[in-house]
Design a protein around this motif. Structure first.
Motif, PDB file in Angstrom:
ATOM      1  N   PRO A 125       0.834  -1.203   0.000  1.00  6.16           N
ATOM      2  CA  PRO A 125       0.000   0.000   0.000  1.00  6.16           C
ATOM      3  C   PRO A 125       0.869   1.254   0.000  1.00  6.16           C
ATOM      4  O   PRO A 125       1.875   1.311   0.716  1.00  6.16           O
ATOM      5  CB  PRO A 125      -0.804  -0.095   1.291  1.00  6.16           C
ATOM      6  N   VAL A 126       0.503   2.240  -0.792  1.00  8.46           N
ATOM      7  CA  VAL A 126       1.287   3.473  -0.885  1.00  8.46           C
ATOM      8  C   VAL A 126       0.597   4.596  -0.114  1.00  8.46           C
ATOM      9  O   VAL A 126       1.181   5.209   0.774  1.00  8.46           O
ATOM     10  CB  VAL A 126       1.475   3.899  -2.359  1.00  8.46           C
ATOM     11  N   ILE A 127      -0.660   4.840  -0.445  1.00 13.41           N
ATOM     12  CA  ILE A 127      -1.426   5.887   0.243  1.00 13.41           C
ATOM     13  C   ILE A 127      -2.889   5.692  -0.122  1.00 13.41           C
ATOM     14  O   ILE A 127      -3.215   5.046  -1.123  1.00 13.41           O
ATOM     15  CB  ILE A 127      -0.951   7.302  -0.179  1.00 13.41           C
ATOM     16  N   GLU A 145     -10.451   7.289  -9.812  1.00 13.53           N
ATOM     17  CA  GLU A 145      -9.630   6.799 -10.933  1.00 13.53           C
ATOM     18  C   GLU A 145      -8.457   7.754 -11.164  1.00 13.53           C
ATOM     19  O   GLU A 145      -8.489   8.905 -10.726  1.00 13.53           O
ATOM     20  CB  GLU A 145     -10.478   6.644 -12.197  1.00 13.53           C
ATOM     21  N   PHE A 146      -7.451   7.227 -11.833  1.00 14.06           N
ATOM     22  CA  PHE A 146      -6.331   8.083 -12.228  1.00 14.06           C
ATOM     23  C   PHE A 146      -6.742   8.903 -13.438  1.00 14.06           C
ATOM     24  O   PHE A 146      -7.546   8.466 -14.259  1.00 14.06           O
ATOM     25  CB  PHE A 146      -5.121   7.233 -12.637  1.00 14.06           C
ATOM     26  N   SER A 147      -6.165  10.068 -13.574  1.00 11.73           N
ATOM     27  CA  SER A 147      -6.359  10.812 -14.823  1.00 11.73           C
ATOM     28  C   SER A 147      -4.986  11.177 -15.381  1.00 11.73           C
ATOM     29  O   SER A 147      -4.055  11.443 -14.620  1.00 11.73           O
ATOM     30  CB  SER A 147      -7.232  12.042 -14.580  1.00 11.73           C
ATOM     31  N   ARG A 148      -4.894  11.193 -16.703  1.00 11.59           N
ATOM     32  CA  ARG A 148      -3.652  11.556 -17.389  1.00 11.59           C
ATOM     33  C   ARG A 148      -2.442  10.804 -16.826  1.00 11.59           C
ATOM     34  O   ARG A 148      -1.419  11.393 -16.515  1.00 11.59           O
ATOM     35  CB  ARG A 148      -3.404  13.067 -17.287  1.00 11.59           C
ATOM     36  N   LEU A 149      -2.573   9.500 -16.691  1.00 13.14           N
ATOM     37  CA  LEU A 149      -1.493   8.711 -16.099  1.00 13.14           C
ATOM     38  C   LEU A 149      -0.462   8.351 -17.169  1.00 13.14           C
ATOM     39  O   LEU A 149      -0.821   7.901 -18.249  1.00 13.14           O
ATOM     40  CB  LEU A 149      -2.100   7.436 -15.489  1.00 13.14           C
ATOM     41  N   SER A 150       0.818   8.565 -16.853  1.00 10.69           N
ATOM     42  CA  SER A 150       1.859   8.238 -17.824  1.00 10.69           C
ATOM     43  C   SER A 150       1.971   6.721 -17.973  1.00 10.69           C
ATOM     44  O   SER A 150       1.589   5.962 -17.083  1.00 10.69           O
ATOM     45  CB  SER A 150       3.198   8.810 -17.362  1.00 10.69           C
ATOM     46  N   GLU A 151       2.499   6.316 -19.131  1.00 14.24           N
ATOM     47  CA  GLU A 151       2.655   4.878 -19.392  1.00 14.24           C
ATOM     48  C   GLU A 151       3.513   4.215 -18.320  1.00 14.24           C
ATOM     49  O   GLU A 151       3.260   3.093 -17.895  1.00 14.24           O
ATOM     50  CB  GLU A 151       3.301   4.669 -20.774  1.00 14.24           C
ATOM     51  N   LYS A 152       4.520   4.955 -17.872  1.00 18.19           N
ATOM     52  CA  LYS A 152       5.439   4.415 -16.857  1.00 18.19           C
ATOM     53  C   LYS A 152       4.696   4.210 -15.534  1.00 18.19           C
ATOM     54  O   LYS A 152       4.773   3.141 -14.924  1.00 18.19           O
ATOM     55  CB  LYS A 152       6.584   5.419 -16.678  1.00 18.19           C
ATOM     56  N   SER A 153       3.938   5.222 -15.113  1.00 20.93           N
ATOM     57  CA  SER A 153       3.208   5.115 -13.851  1.00 20.93           C
ATOM     58  C   SER A 153       2.132   4.031 -13.913  1.00 20.93           C
ATOM     59  O   SER A 153       1.819   3.387 -12.921  1.00 20.93           O
ATOM     60  CB  SER A 153       2.554   6.454 -13.502  1.00 20.93           C
ATOM     61  N   GLY A 164     -10.085   4.009  -2.834  1.00 22.79           N
ATOM     62  CA  GLY A 164      -9.130   5.101  -3.038  1.00 22.79           C
ATOM     63  C   GLY A 164      -7.702   4.728  -2.674  1.00 22.79           C
ATOM     64  O   GLY A 164      -6.819   5.578  -2.619  1.00 22.79           O
ATOM     65  N   GLU A 165      -7.477   3.428  -2.426  1.00 20.29           N
ATOM     66  CA  GLU A 165      -6.119   3.020  -2.043  1.00 20.29           C
ATOM     67  C   GLU A 165      -5.233   2.797  -3.269  1.00 20.29           C
ATOM     68  O   GLU A 165      -5.638   2.168  -4.241  1.00 20.29           O
ATOM     69  CB  GLU A 165      -6.174   1.740  -1.199  1.00 20.29           C
ATOM     70  N   ILE A 166      -4.016   3.353  -3.176  1.00 20.03           N
ATOM     71  CA  ILE A 166      -3.034   3.170  -4.247  1.00 20.03           C
ATOM     72  C   ILE A 166      -2.043   2.106  -3.803  1.00 20.03           C
ATOM     73  O   ILE A 166      -1.526   2.177  -2.675  1.00 20.03           O
ATOM     74  CB  ILE A 166      -2.313   4.498  -4.550  1.00 20.03           C
ATOM     75  N   ILE A 167      -1.821   1.124  -4.652  1.00 22.51           N
ATOM     76  CA  ILE A 167      -0.862   0.069  -4.316  1.00 22.51           C
ATOM     77  C   ILE A 167       0.172  -0.078  -5.436  1.00 22.51           C
ATOM     78  O   ILE A 167      -0.019   0.407  -6.543  1.00 22.51           O
ATOM     79  CB  ILE A 167      -1.551  -1.309  -4.067  1.00 22.51           C
ATOM     80  N   VAL A 168       1.247  -0.794  -5.089  1.00 18.44           N
ATOM     81  CA  VAL A 168       2.329  -1.049  -6.038  1.00 18.44           C
ATOM     82  C   VAL A 168       1.936  -2.225  -6.942  1.00 18.44           C
ATOM     83  O   VAL A 168       1.439  -3.241  -6.464  1.00 18.44           O
ATOM     84  CB  VAL A 168       3.628  -1.396  -5.278  1.00 18.44           C
ATOM     85  N   THR A 169       2.146  -2.046  -8.260  1.00 19.38           N
ATOM     86  CA  THR A 169       1.852  -3.155  -9.174  1.00 19.38           C
ATOM     87  C   THR A 169       3.057  -3.505 -10.058  1.00 19.38           C
ATOM     88  O   THR A 169       2.952  -4.357 -10.922  1.00 19.38           O
ATOM     89  CB  THR A 169       0.672  -2.805 -10.108  1.00 19.38           C
ATOM     90  N   GLY A 170       4.163  -2.802  -9.861  1.00 20.53           N
ATOM     91  CA  GLY A 170       5.318  -3.068 -10.732  1.00 20.53           C
ATOM     92  C   GLY A 170       6.621  -2.935  -9.965  1.00 20.53           C
ATOM     93  O   GLY A 170       6.650  -2.879  -8.734  1.00 20.53           O
ATOM     94  N   ASP A 171       7.676  -2.838 -10.740  1.00 23.41           N
ATOM     95  CA  ASP A 171       9.028  -2.847 -10.207  1.00 23.41           C
ATOM     96  C   ASP A 171       9.456  -1.405  -9.893  1.00 23.41           C
ATOM     97  O   ASP A 171       9.715  -0.625 -10.800  1.00 23.41           O
ATOM     98  CB  ASP A 171       9.925  -3.484 -11.288  1.00 23.41           C
ATOM     99  N   ILE A 172       9.495  -1.076  -8.614  1.00 21.59           N
ATOM    100  CA  ILE A 172       9.849   0.292  -8.213  1.00 21.59           C
ATOM    101  C   ILE A 172      11.369   0.391  -8.106  1.00 21.59           C
ATOM    102  O   ILE A 172      11.976  -0.230  -7.238  1.00 21.59           O
ATOM    103  CB  ILE A 172       9.224   0.653  -6.839  1.00 21.59           C
ATOM    104  N   ASP A 173      11.960   1.163  -9.016  1.00 21.54           N
ATOM    105  CA  ASP A 173      13.414   1.267  -9.074  1.00 21.54           C
ATOM    106  C   ASP A 173      13.800   2.739  -8.955  1.00 21.54           C
ATOM    107  O   ASP A 173      13.494   3.538  -9.836  1.00 21.54           O
ATOM    108  CB  ASP A 173      13.899   0.683 -10.412  1.00 21.54           C
ATOM    109  N   TYR A 174      14.435   3.082  -7.861  1.00 24.41           N
ATOM    110  CA  TYR A 174      14.833   4.481  -7.629  1.00 24.41           C
ATOM    111  C   TYR A 174      15.707   4.997  -8.761  1.00 24.41           C
ATOM    112  O   TYR A 174      15.618   6.159  -9.141  1.00 24.41           O
ATOM    113  CB  TYR A 174      15.584   4.571  -6.304  1.00 24.41           C
TER     114      TYR A 174
END
Ligand SMILES: [Ca+2]
Ligand SMILES: [Ca+2]
Ligand SMILES: [Ca+2]
Ligand SMILES: [Ca+2]
Length: 277
Positions: A125-127, A145-153, A164-174
């Motif tokens: 969970p992120v926020i 829902e998200f609006s204008r979400l970039s392909e990366k995001s 309204g919960e945002i969660i991680v669905t991919g590879d988070i690489d700083y």
């Protein structure tokens, strides 16, 4: 005795509502002669006379209603006849204010900020964003829902449309992205909406070892080479940030060489060409 009326909060000033209040068995002067409406914030009374000479009252909307402010009103109407002695009867008009979709959802924050460690596993969970809508039923039912979400995001985050919960669905690489800005929209059942921003700061983890790149190296040097002769240039890089990317170099064993370290500020601090002498 009482009368019930249902009036939408979207009714405009001047709207009329006939009330069939008095049932006076008498006719002529003994029938209802006048009506008196108790003073109130929203309605005034208009008395009409039918072709047959009967009088009836109309409520006229004088100040518009707001269900979110007041859901019910009780109005006191008095009917007076023309007899002697004069008789009067009182009726309570019970007005229920029906909802109209006149409020958009409102987020608890206009900007949400969260921090997330890189390499956080999928489903972390992120926020949670949250909006409320003052209307009733489907007029106040919110989806996110998200609006204008970039392909990366799009590959990295998902938003639960109900919670309204945002969660991680991919590879988070700083090293690929240290900050994300997402726009979220809250919509009610009939499409009124509002927007908020979510800023996610990714924190670095020391997940990269230093890379040693040999830029040049003399394959042989004369045995009488004076100290200070350049033998090779080595570049060391670490993709991490701050302390995680700081590199210290040393030569192991008793080899007759020294390392001289230059910080090449024109490239990156983490980039350090080394000269072995
Ligand atoms: Ca609404
Ligand atoms: Ca409403
Ligand atoms: Ca890292
Ligand atoms: Ca590192």
């Amino acid at each position: 005795m009482f009368i019930t009326l249902e009036i939408s909060e979207s009714a405009v000033k001047g709207a009329r509502y006939r009330i069939n209040a008095a049932h006076d068995a008498d006719i002529g002067v003994n029938a209802v002669q006048s009506y008196i409406l108790q003073e109130n914030a929203h309605f005034v009374l208009n008395v009409q006379t039918t072709n047959a000479g009967n009088k009836y009252g109309e409520l006229v909307l004088n100040k518009e209603l707001d269900r979110e402010e007041q859901q019910e009103l009780k109005l006191l109407l008095t009917a007076v006849d023309g007899g002697s002695p004069q008789r009067s009867g009182t009726v309570v008009i019970h007005v229920t204010v029906l909802d109209a979709n006149d409020n958009a959802p409102v987020f608890t924050e206009s900007v949400y900020t969260a921090s997330l460690q890189e390499n956080s596993p999928v489903n972390t969970p992120v926020i949670r964003v949250s909006a409320s809508d003052a209307d009733e039923g489907i007029n106040g039912e919110i989806t996110y829902e998200f609006s204008r979400l970039s392909e990366k995001s799009k590959k990295l985050f998902s938003l639960d449309e109900k919670t309204g919960e945002i969660i991680v669905t991919g590879d988070i690489d700083y090293e690929e992205g240290s900050k994300y800005e997402l726009m979220v929209v809250a919509k009610d059942g009939y499409g009124l909406s509002s927007e908020a921003k979510v800023i996610i700061d990714i924190t670095d983890v020391n997940d990269n070892a230093p890379d040693i790149i040999v830029k040049s190296l003399s394959s042989s040097i004369p045995e009488n080479a004076p100290p200070g002769t350049e033998v090779g240039i080595i570049n060391v890089q670490d993709r991490d940030s701050d302390k995680n990317g700081q590199v210290r170099c040393s030569i192991q064993g008793n080899a007759p060489f020294n390392l001289v370290v230059f910080w090449d500020l024109s490239i990156l601090l983490a980039s350090s060409p080394l000269i072995i002498v």
